[in-house]
Scaffold this active site. Structure first.
Site, short mmCIF file in Angstrom:
data_model
loop_
_atom_site.label_atom_id
_atom_site.label_comp_id
_atom_site.label_asym_id
_atom_site.label_seq_id
_atom_site.Cartn_x
_atom_site.Cartn_y
_atom_site.Cartn_z
N GLU A 1 -1.31 10.00 0.04
CA GLU A 1 -1.65 9.59 -1.33
C GLU A 1 -0.90 10.47 -2.33
O GLU A 1 -0.84 11.70 -2.18
CB GLU A 1 -3.16 9.72 -1.52
CG GLU A 1 -3.65 9.27 -2.87
CD GLU A 1 -5.16 9.31 -2.97
OE1 GLU A 1 -5.68 9.18 -4.10
OE2 GLU A 1 -5.83 9.48 -1.92
N ASN B 1 -14.65 6.90 6.68
CA ASN B 1 -13.63 5.98 7.19
C ASN B 1 -12.81 6.63 8.30
O ASN B 1 -12.46 5.98 9.30
CB ASN B 1 -12.72 5.51 6.07
CG ASN B 1 -13.45 4.63 5.07
OD1 ASN B 1 -14.42 3.97 5.41
ND2 ASN B 1 -12.99 4.65 3.83
N GLU C 1 0.81 -1.22 0.00
CA GLU C 1 0.00 0.00 0.00
C GLU C 1 0.85 1.27 0.00
O GLU C 1 0.39 2.32 -0.47
CB GLU C 1 -0.93 0.02 1.21
CG GLU C 1 -1.97 -1.09 1.25
CD GLU C 1 -3.10 -0.88 0.26
OE1 GLU C 1 -3.42 0.29 -0.03
OE2 GLU C 1 -3.65 -1.89 -0.21
#
Length: 371
Positions: A234, A272, A225
């Site tokens: 990100e 989330n 990831e």
């Protein structure tokens, strides 16, 4: 974490109990693996038997490390810590702050039981207190005692054996560094082992092989990831404004572009952050950047999903590893779009990382590696 994985994170999750001050989650099996060598602590000094004396009641102290038998301790499979043929002992079996720690004939009592936790404390469970350098002082000859656990530097220790030493983790810091030679300094080993206090069943359930397989599986997935624990945020900044779901009643109080992927599982979307924060006892909805600035919280979000998220697998990654369903099921739980031929190259990268990590930990990979 892409939107295809978001639905599995909407559920209300049960927060794990954290260890605070004197109330500790003891890591199961942390004292189970025997090892022999120095115990180092405050000021870089070693736990030492005064004068290398073997008489009952001999003071145990801090001293400049010198490699002698007076500083050669065995962390036993029975929870004892021994040197010179005798046991580390709390005088009189006392549970009071300031009770001295000494050398004594091994007798199997609670005064001679010690457990390391993920915070690098060495705890006497009978007293629920920590091994402590008096003062605090790091001077040669400083006596050791038990004291209410405070998190102070004078209560932090590194012991021989047990994989990760006092972390209670089956992956040692040296092995962690071997797995991630180019990692970002943000992703610290200490941050991970501290985060493990939130989920004490992680990598402590089942046989020694299963524990190592679970640790390897978790670390392989987060390596995939984050590009080997290199990336915190990100990379594609153009996606940042897309992670705000205004249909949620709490909205996006940190701003529309505040909920992009961060941390070892690239936590994303406002719902989330809300779910993870509720589970961890941290307000991530209003303070999402904590996942990129606090190493322990960042690791906690990774463990939160590992221990509670099911995705397309119908089970958590933790359960998949401890119940023998195999590494492939963890991929399905984390990113099922890579399964069933959806993205074979990405799936295989996870498998390759897992095979490398179990090799470092010296255990077989097991079956069902792909999905």
């Amino acid at each position: 974490m892409d939107k295809s994985r978001s639905a599995r994170l909407r559920r209300v999750l049960v927060a794990a109990v954290a260890a605070v001050l004197g109330a500790f989650i003891l890591i199961p099996g942390a004292a189970a693996a025997a090892g022999t060598g120095a115990i180092t602590g405050y000021g870089g000094k070693c736990v030492d038997v005064s004068g290398a004396n073997t008489a009952n009641g001999t003071k145990v102290q801090l001293w400049t490390c010198n490699g002698t038998n007076a500083q050669n301790w065995t962390v036993g499979t029975d929870g004892t810590i021994r040197a010179l043929g005798k046991c580390l002992d709390v005088s009189g079996g006392s549970t009071a702050d300031g009770a001295k720690v000494q050398l004594w004939d091994c007798n199997g009592t609670g005064a001679q039981q010690w457990v390391a936790n993920a915070a690098r404390d060495i705890v006497n469970p009978q007293a629920n207190k920590c091994l402590d350098a008096t003062g605090p002082s790091s001077a040669d000859g400083t006596p050791l005692q038990i004291w209410t656990c405070s998190g102070g530097a004078n209560q932090k220790w590194t012991v021989p054996g047990g994989g990760g030493g006092t972390s209670g983790f089956v992956v040692s810091e040296a092995q962690f560094n071997q797995m991630f030679p180019s990692r970002n300094s943000f992703y610290t080993y200490a941050g991970l082992t501290d985060a493990m206090r939130k989920y004490p069943a992680f990598a402590t359930t089942g046989s020694d092989t299963v524990k190592r397989q679970e640790a390897a599986a978790f670390l392989a997935n987060v390596s995939h990831e984050t590009g080997g624990l290199v990336y915190i945020n990100e990379i594609n900044t153009a996606n940042y404004p897309h992670y705000c779901d205004y249909s949620q009643p709490y909205g996006c109080p940190a701003g529309q572009a505040a909920y992009y992927g961060r941390g070892p599982i690239q936590l994303s979307w406002n719902f989330n952050y809300k779910a993870a924060g509720d589970a961890l006892g941290v307000d991530l909805l209003n303070n999402p950047n904590l996942v990129a600035t606090n190493s322990s919280i960042s690791w906690q979000t990774g463990l939160w999903y590992w221990m509670t998220g099911t995705g397309g697998a119908g089970t958590t990654s933790h359960n998949a590893m401890v119940n023998g369903q195999g590494f492939g099921t963890t991929i399905r739980a984390i990113n099922s779009i890579e399964c069933n031929g959806g993205n074979t190259a990405q799936m295989q990268d996870r498998v390759n990382l897992y095979n490398r990590f179990v090799g470092i930990l010296g255990v077989p990979a097991g079956g069902n590696l792909t999905c």
